[in-house]
Design a protein around this motif. Structure first.
Motif, PDB file in Angstrom:
ATOM      1  N   LEU A   1       0.852  -1.187   0.000  1.00 40.64           N
ATOM      2  CA  LEU A   1       0.000   0.000   0.000  1.00 40.64           C
ATOM      3  C   LEU A   1       0.891   1.243   0.000  1.00 40.64           C
ATOM      4  O   LEU A   1       1.823   1.356   0.804  1.00 40.64           O
ATOM      5  N   GLY A   2       0.607   2.163  -0.896  1.00 38.79           N
ATOM      6  CA  GLY A   2       1.465   3.337  -1.042  1.00 38.79           C
ATOM      7  C   GLY A   2       2.779   2.937  -1.669  1.00 38.79           C
ATOM      8  O   GLY A   2       2.871   1.966  -2.418  1.00 38.79           O
ATOM      9  N   ASN A   3       3.842   3.695  -1.337  1.00 41.83           N
ATOM     10  CA  ASN A   3       5.153   3.378  -1.911  1.00 41.83           C
ATOM     11  C   ASN A   3       5.979   2.432  -1.044  1.00 41.83           C
ATOM     12  O   ASN A   3       7.077   2.024  -1.426  1.00 41.83           O
ATOM     13  N   GLY A   4       5.455   2.082   0.125  1.00 42.12           N
ATOM     14  CA  GLY A   4       6.170   1.161   0.998  1.00 42.12           C
ATOM     15  C   GLY A   4       7.252   1.805   1.836  1.00 42.12           C
ATOM     16  O   GLY A   4       7.985   1.115   2.555  1.00 42.12           O
ATOM     17  N   ASN A   5       7.348   3.132   1.781  1.00 35.93           N
ATOM     18  CA  ASN A   5       8.372   3.833   2.564  1.00 35.93           C
ATOM     19  C   ASN A   5       7.833   4.363   3.892  1.00 35.93           C
ATOM     20  O   ASN A   5       8.534   5.107   4.588  1.00 35.93           O
ATOM     21  N   GLN A   6       6.601   4.001   4.238  1.00 33.51           N
ATOM     22  CA  GLN A   6       6.049   4.399   5.531  1.00 33.51           C
ATOM     23  C   GLN A   6       6.902   3.776   6.648  1.00 33.51           C
ATOM     24  O   GLN A   6       7.346   2.631   6.544  1.00 33.51           O
ATOM     25  N   VAL A   7       7.118   4.548   7.701  1.00 35.04           N
ATOM     26  CA  VAL A   7       7.984   4.107   8.812  1.00 35.04           C
ATOM     27  C   VAL A   7       7.127   3.686  10.002  1.00 35.04           C
ATOM     28  O   VAL A   7       6.212   4.411  10.416  1.00 35.04           O
ATOM     29  N   ARG A   8       7.423   2.510  10.553  1.00 35.63           N
ATOM     30  CA  ARG A   8       6.716   1.998  11.715  1.00 35.63           C
ATOM     31  C   ARG A   8       7.712   1.353  12.684  1.00 35.63           C
ATOM     32  O   ARG A   8       8.818   0.996  12.302  1.00 35.63           O
ATOM     33  N   SER A   9       7.260   1.185  13.938  1.00 35.81           N
ATOM     34  CA  SER A   9       8.015   0.393  14.912  1.00 35.81           C
ATOM     35  C   SER A   9       7.072  -0.667  15.459  1.00 35.81           C
ATOM     36  O   SER A   9       5.962  -0.348  15.888  1.00 35.81           O
ATOM     37  N   PHE A  10       7.497  -1.913  15.418  1.00 35.13           N
ATOM     38  CA  PHE A  10       6.636  -3.044  15.763  1.00 35.13           C
ATOM     39  C   PHE A  10       7.059  -3.663  17.089  1.00 35.13           C
ATOM     40  O   PHE A  10       8.243  -3.700  17.425  1.00 35.13           O
ATOM     41  N   VAL A  11       6.080  -4.179  17.834  1.00 34.39           N
ATOM     42  CA  VAL A  11       6.347  -4.818  19.118  1.00 34.39           C
ATOM     43  C   VAL A  11       5.525  -6.105  19.197  1.00 34.39           C
ATOM     44  O   VAL A  11       4.389  -6.164  18.718  1.00 34.39           O
ATOM     45  N   HIS A  12       6.111  -7.146  19.775  1.00 35.91           N
ATOM     46  CA  HIS A  12       5.449  -8.456  19.871  1.00 35.91           C
ATOM     47  C   HIS A  12       4.294  -8.391  20.861  1.00 35.91           C
ATOM     48  O   HIS A  12       4.395  -7.796  21.932  1.00 35.91           O
ATOM     49  N   ILE A  13       3.191  -9.033  20.520  1.00 34.41           N
ATOM     50  CA  ILE A  13       1.997  -9.012  21.363  1.00 34.41           C
ATOM     51  C   ILE A  13       2.261  -9.587  22.753  1.00 34.41           C
ATOM     52  O   ILE A  13       1.665  -9.144  23.742  1.00 34.41           O
ATOM     53  N   ARG A  14       3.178 -10.556  22.845  1.00 33.81           N
ATOM     54  CA  ARG A  14       3.455 -11.153  24.149  1.00 33.81           C
ATOM     55  C   ARG A  14       4.009 -10.123  25.138  1.00 33.81           C
ATOM     56  O   ARG A  14       3.657 -10.126  26.322  1.00 33.81           O
ATOM     57  N   GLU A  15       4.846  -9.218  24.642  1.00 33.73           N
ATOM     58  CA  GLU A  15       5.425  -8.210  25.523  1.00 33.73           C
ATOM     59  C   GLU A  15       4.383  -7.191  25.967  1.00 33.73           C
ATOM     60  O   GLU A  15       4.377  -6.755  27.123  1.00 33.73           O
ATOM     61  N   VAL A  16       3.499  -6.807  25.066  1.00 31.62           N
ATOM     62  CA  VAL A  16       2.423  -5.886  25.427  1.00 31.62           C
ATOM     63  C   VAL A  16       1.484  -6.554  26.423  1.00 31.62           C
ATOM     64  O   VAL A  16       1.062  -5.951  27.417  1.00 31.62           O
ATOM     65  N   ALA A  17       1.158  -7.824  26.181  1.00 33.52           N
ATOM     66  CA  ALA A  17       0.255  -8.558  27.069  1.00 33.52           C
ATOM     67  C   ALA A  17       0.839  -8.662  28.476  1.00 33.52           C
ATOM     68  O   ALA A  17       0.128  -8.498  29.478  1.00 33.52           O
ATOM     69  N   GLU A  18       2.135  -8.941  28.573  1.00 40.01           N
ATOM     70  CA  GLU A  18       2.779  -9.029  29.885  1.00 40.01           C
ATOM     71  C   GLU A  18       2.714  -7.697  30.624  1.00 40.01           C
ATOM     72  O   GLU A  18       2.468  -7.648  31.838  1.00 40.01           O
ATOM     73  N   ALA A  19       2.944  -6.606  29.890  1.00 46.15           N
ATOM     74  CA  ALA A  19       2.884  -5.279  30.511  1.00 46.15           C
ATOM     75  C   ALA A  19       1.483  -4.966  31.007  1.00 46.15           C
ATOM     76  O   ALA A  19       1.312  -4.438  32.115  1.00 46.15           O
ATOM     77  N   LEU A  20       0.468  -5.289  30.214  1.00 49.30           N
ATOM     78  CA  LEU A  20      -0.914  -5.025  30.620  1.00 49.30           C
ATOM     79  C   LEU A  20      -1.261  -5.793  31.888  1.00 49.30           C
ATOM     80  O   LEU A  20      -1.868  -5.242  32.822  1.00 49.30           O
ATOM     81  N   ALA A  21      -0.886  -7.064  31.932  1.00 50.10           N
ATOM     82  CA  ALA A  21      -1.227  -7.889  33.090  1.00 50.10           C
ATOM     83  C   ALA A  21      -0.483  -7.427  34.340  1.00 50.10           C
ATOM     84  O   ALA A  21      -1.026  -7.441  35.443  1.00 50.10           O
ATOM     85  N   ARG A  22       0.752  -7.009  34.165  1.00 53.90           N
ATOM     86  CA  ARG A  22       1.578  -6.673  35.331  1.00 53.90           C
ATOM     87  C   ARG A  22       1.309  -5.278  35.879  1.00 53.90           C
ATOM     88  O   ARG A  22       1.319  -5.060  37.092  1.00 53.90           O
ATOM     89  N   TYR A  23       1.065  -4.312  34.984  1.00 54.83           N
ATOM     90  CA  TYR A  23       1.052  -2.915  35.422  1.00 54.83           C
ATOM     91  C   TYR A  23      -0.299  -2.214  35.341  1.00 54.83           C
ATOM     92  O   TYR A  23      -0.444  -1.097  35.840  1.00 54.83           O
ATOM     93  N   SER A  24      -1.295  -2.827  34.730  1.00 53.65           N
ATOM     94  CA  SER A  24      -2.560  -2.113  34.518  1.00 53.65           C
ATOM     95  C   SER A  24      -3.195  -1.632  35.812  1.00 53.65           C
ATOM     96  O   SER A  24      -3.818  -0.568  35.848  1.00 53.65           O
TER      97      SER A  24
END
Length: 329
Positions: free
Chosen positions: A198-221
């Motif tokens: 989609l587009g020219n493919g030069n869009q910039v993103r930073s990706f994070v694994h769902i397991r790390e987000v899930a651990e943070a939610l469970a531990r710190y929410s």
């Protein structure tokens, strides 16, 4: 939330899950990680009110979730349904005496940010998001803060950046699923080369694994350190979509999944004018105040995605083989 629930259970929490199953369908919880599941909408007061009796905390993660093209096709559903769900959860949680409502926001609140990296406190100085999804998340945050001001209902707001979930599947309808799933589907499933982006493919993103987000939610929410606070969650590893695809292509070639492993080429395709060109987050607050940082590399996340794709393909082959044998019998 299906990734977060096992961590909540391991920490000793009792969990009630509520979901419409509109997009993902309903999956049976494993016997080792059992929780009570209710199929329905958290925007339904008649369903939600009795479920909140005796509940200490709520994680409000309901959203009409799509990729960049789906944002536009379901604009009215996103803005109306998601805000209806958020205000219903907040209102009934306040009435029920819930101690805290955690809100899953999104990096899309930074949609029109210009100063990089995007810090939590800078949202006040950014123009209103153009997409209805980004707007729904920004207004959802303000609703959380408004209910604290008026009803003293504590909140925690999380803004995850581009979560990679190996369980997500791509489809022929590009841009409805998230980009990593779409790329795998087209690259391996359809053997596209040139690969449509989609587009020219030069869009910039930073990706994070769902397991790390899930651990943070469970531990710190529900930790005291996150009460009435906003946190970005993500990884300091930015790539363009072309670079993302190139990493996936290398992994696919290593597994022998590309029929003709010639150099990867790209075929740009139309994308909405509101597609964000850069999304670069700052994750210092979570590191400094919570001690949380991402440790799973993008390459590892993508390898998990390819392995999950292979597992689904093998399962589909076994299912077809079983059906064929039954037909013969």
């Amino acid at each position: 939330m299906s990734a977060t629930i096992p961590f909540l259970l391991d920490a000793g929490h009792e969990v009630i899950g509520l979901d419409t199953c509109e997009k993902w369908g309903q999956k049976k919880p494993s016997s080792s990680n059992y929780y009570r599941f209710i199929r329905g909408s958290c925007a339904d007061p008649g369903l939600l009110r009795p479920l909140l009796k005796g509940v200490d905390g709520v994680i409000q993660a309901a959203a009409t979730l799509f990729g960049v093209m789906g944002f536009h096709r379901r604009a009215a559903d996103i803005l109306s349904n998601d805000l209806n769900a958020q205000q219903t959860v907040l209102r009934l949680s306040s009435e029920a005496g819930v101690s805290r409502v955690v809100y899953m926001s999104s990096s899309m609140v930074y949609e029109r940010a210009e100063k990089e990296p995007y810090r939590e406190e800078e949202v006040e100085n950014i123009e209103v998001p153009q997409t209805d999804y980004g707007l729904s998340k920004l207004v959802g945050e303000r609703l959380s803060q408004a209910f604290y001001k008026q009803y003293q209902l504590p909140y925690t707001i999380w803004r995850p950046f581009n979560v990679i979930d190996p369980a997500e599947e791509g489809s022929d309808d590009a841009g409805v699923s998230h980009v990593f799933a779409d790329l795998i589907y087209r690259m391996i499933g359809q053997q596209q080369n040139p690969l449509k982006v989609l587009g020219n493919g030069n869009q910039v993103r930073s990706f994070v694994h769902i397991r790390e987000v899930a651990e943070a939610l469970a531990r710190y929410s529900f930790d005291h350190s996150t009460e009435n606070q906003v946190f970005n969650l993500g990884r300091d590893e930015c790539v363009t979509i072309r670079e993302l695809a190139s990493q996936l292509y290398q992994i696919a070639c290593e597994h022998g999944l590309i029929d003709d492993p010639r150099p990867l080429e790209f075929e740009p395709s139309p994308v909405a004018s509101t597609d964000v060109k850069r999304r670069v987050g700052c994750f210092e607050k979570a590191a400094q105040e919570l001690g949380w940082t991402s440790s799973i590399s993008l390459n590892t996340s993508l390898r998990d995605c390819v392995c999950a794709f292979l597992d689904r393909a093998r399962s589909a082959m076994v299912s077809r083989s079983t059906l064929d044998r039954k037909s013969v019998v």
